[in-house]
Write a protein that holds these residues in place. Structure first.
Motif, mmCIF file in Angstrom:
data_model
loop_
_atom_site.group_PDB
_atom_site.id
_atom_site.type_symbol
_atom_site.label_atom_id
_atom_site.label_comp_id
_atom_site.label_asym_id
_atom_site.label_seq_id
_atom_site.Cartn_x
_atom_site.Cartn_y
_atom_site.Cartn_z
ATOM 1 N N THR A 66 0.849 -1.188 0.000
ATOM 2 C CA THR A 66 0.000 0.000 0.000
ATOM 3 C C THR A 66 0.882 1.235 0.000
ATOM 4 O O THR A 66 1.809 1.351 0.813
ATOM 5 C CB THR A 66 -0.928 0.029 1.227
ATOM 6 O OG1 THR A 66 -1.717 -1.170 1.255
ATOM 7 C CG2 THR A 66 -1.861 1.222 1.187
ATOM 8 N N ARG A 96 -2.116 -1.130 -3.759
ATOM 9 C CA ARG A 96 -3.105 -0.047 -3.679
ATOM 10 C C ARG A 96 -2.377 1.281 -3.495
ATOM 11 O O ARG A 96 -1.383 1.354 -2.771
ATOM 12 C CB ARG A 96 -4.074 -0.282 -2.520
ATOM 13 C CG ARG A 96 -5.102 0.852 -2.313
ATOM 14 C CD ARG A 96 -6.189 0.457 -1.319
ATOM 15 N NE ARG A 96 -5.657 0.101 -0.024
ATOM 16 C CZ ARG A 96 -5.861 0.805 1.107
ATOM 17 N NH1 ARG A 96 -6.589 1.913 1.081
ATOM 18 N NH2 ARG A 96 -5.361 0.390 2.254
ATOM 19 N N GLU A 186 -10.879 0.236 -0.622
ATOM 20 C CA GLU A 186 -10.575 0.206 -2.050
ATOM 21 C C GLU A 186 -11.718 0.810 -2.864
ATOM 22 O O GLU A 186 -12.886 0.526 -2.631
ATOM 23 C CB GLU A 186 -10.324 -1.232 -2.522
ATOM 24 C CG GLU A 186 -9.042 -1.846 -1.993
ATOM 25 C CD GLU A 186 -9.163 -2.387 -0.568
ATOM 26 O OE1 GLU A 186 -10.259 -2.242 0.033
ATOM 27 O OE2 GLU A 186 -8.172 -2.947 -0.062
#
Length: 287
Positions: A66, A96, A186
């Protein structure tokens, strides 16, 4: 899970790291910085990552699950810088990307919004999972004017009676940490702003109350405000930008009452009175 933060030696990046240390092991955190020598005190792994040098991004991002992409600050370069990070994240398999955008980027009249809209579009087109944090103004953008107001006897601006839903950097940093360390974010876009909507006259009144002095608010036309800031030594381009941001605030650009920020962090956002007290205490140590 490895979480990396760009701009980790900046005001916001440091606060995000501090908040994350209470949520995940420090061994899972990576500070991405342009100058690693300046990051020796962060207490986490450090990797060189320069928005303007894509080769450093390709070396820095492998293994990152992330990534917090803290938006750049240089006008005229931000779009390319953000795109370089997003493309490197895609190439290296980042799971992400969390991006710090601006409040209501879709239709904000603030000139900075165009760069953020471009970054949001690039991120959505990249195929990488994302979360967008659309931050309103930092309260520190305004409490930073307190020393000048005290010296000049008045708080200046061009926002008239605009309602400003600001929050402190620490509030936004905590929200970023919650999103980075948590799940279920998300594809989400959060409009983040303070619980308390205040005006520049409110700020002047609070400053007067806490100092025991009469510090009025003087509202100036944007051109006059920019000229006044320039006379204080600010670069002309910055002075015009600040005056323009106030004018945009007068059109509602910085007001939001959705309270998504306080719900995300699980507490009320920092009150204006607290931020003023902290700014006055900091000012007292420098005079």
């Amino acid at each position: 899970m490895t979480i990396a933060i760009t701009g980790a030696t900046g005001h916001l990046g440091r606060l995000v790291l501090d908040s994350l240390k209470g949520k995940v092991p420090a061994a899972d955190l990576v500070a991405l910085v342009r100058t690693p020598a300046k990051a020796a005190d962060l207490g986490v792994a450090v990797r060189e990552a320069d928005y303007d040098r894509p080769e450093t991004l390709d070396r820095a991002l492998p293994g990152v699950d992330t990534l917090l992409l803290v938006s750049g600050t240089v006008p005229g370069k931000r779009v390319a810088q953000h795109r370089a990070v997003i493309e490197a994240a895609r190439r290296t398999g980042v799971g992400r990307v969390v991006y710090t955008s601006i409040l209501r980027a879709d239709d904000s009249p603030i000139d900075l919004a165009a760069d953020h809209r471009a970054a949001e579009a690039d991120l959505k087109a990249s195929g990488v999972a994302y979360t967008i944090l659309r931050n309103s103004w930092y309260t520190e953008n305004y409490t930073g004017a307190i020393p000048g107001a005290l010296a000049g006897g008045a708080l200046l601006g061009s926002a008239d009676g605009a309602r400003i839903s600001s929050a402190t950097r620490a509030d936004y940093a905590e929200a970023a940490a919650v999103v980075l360390a948590g799940t279920g974010h998300e594809g989400r876009t959060y409009e983040l702003a303070g619980d308390e909507a205040w005006t520049l006259p409110d700020l002047a009144a609070e400053l007067s109350r806490q100092t025991g002095r009469d510090i009025p608010y003087r509202d100036l036309p944007p051109a006059e405000y920019a000229a006044t800031l320039t006379s204080f030594g600010l670069p002309e381009r910055l002075a015009q930008a600040i005056a323009g941001w106030d004018a945009a605030a007068a059109r509602g650009a910085l007001f939001d009452d959705s309270r998504q920020l306080s719900r995300l962090i699980g507490r009320p956002t920092t009150p204006l009175a607290t931020a003023v007290a902290e700014a006055l205490a900091a000012h007292a140590t420098t005079v």
